[in-house]
Design a protein around this motif. Structure first.
Motif: not given
Length: 148
Positions: A15-16, A21-22, A75-78
């Motif tokens: 989520d971060k 946010k990470c 972001t897309i991959t995570s």
């Protein structure tokens, strides 16, 4: 830390990441903390899932260092890995989610040739999980057929 606690912490880290946010250094710290905290979990199924999830996070650390400016592949991959790693639903549902995430990351890799190798590496743990769940489902179906 037990498996449920790991899963909760793992979801918080994802989520971060999704929320931007990470940083990669923070993520690296989370991976280390989770790896150390789960060292005593030895149940084969739980250990395999933890190892798969931590490998995916490790790949995201590597990927985050090389994120290009054209598209936020990190972001897309995570998010794709997070969806694929969810234990919700039936085994068939999980298999479908994993396959969709692999397809999404592959499409992303094709749009980002400079990141292609790293992105395709991030699918390796998903492919292992997919294969494992598919074998499990086939065994369950064979047992059910034999029982009838």
């Amino acid at each position: 830390m037990n498996y449920d606690e790991f899963n909760t912490e793992y979801t918080k880290v994802l989520d971060k990441i999704r929320g931007g946010k990470c940083s990669w250094s923070e993520l690296s710290g989370h991976v280390t903390r989770l790896r150390q905290g789960t060292a005593n979990i030895i149940t084969p199924v739980e250990r395999a899932q933890i190892d798969s999830d931590l490998a995916a996070l490790g790949q995201m650390v590597d990927l985050s260092r090389r994120t290009n400016d054209r598209e936020d592949v990190w972001t897309i991959t995570s998010e794709a890995v997070r969806r694929a790693s969810s234990g919700e639903g039936t085994v068939a549902d999980r298999i479908a989610r994993i396959a969709a995430s692999i397809d999404e990351i592959t499409t992303l890799a094709n749009r980002n040739p400079d990141e292609r190798e790293a992105l395709m590496q991030s699918t390796s743990t998903l492919r292992l999980l997919h294969s494992s769940l598919k074998s499990s489902l086939q065994a369950e179906q064979a047992e059910a057929a034999a029982a009838h």
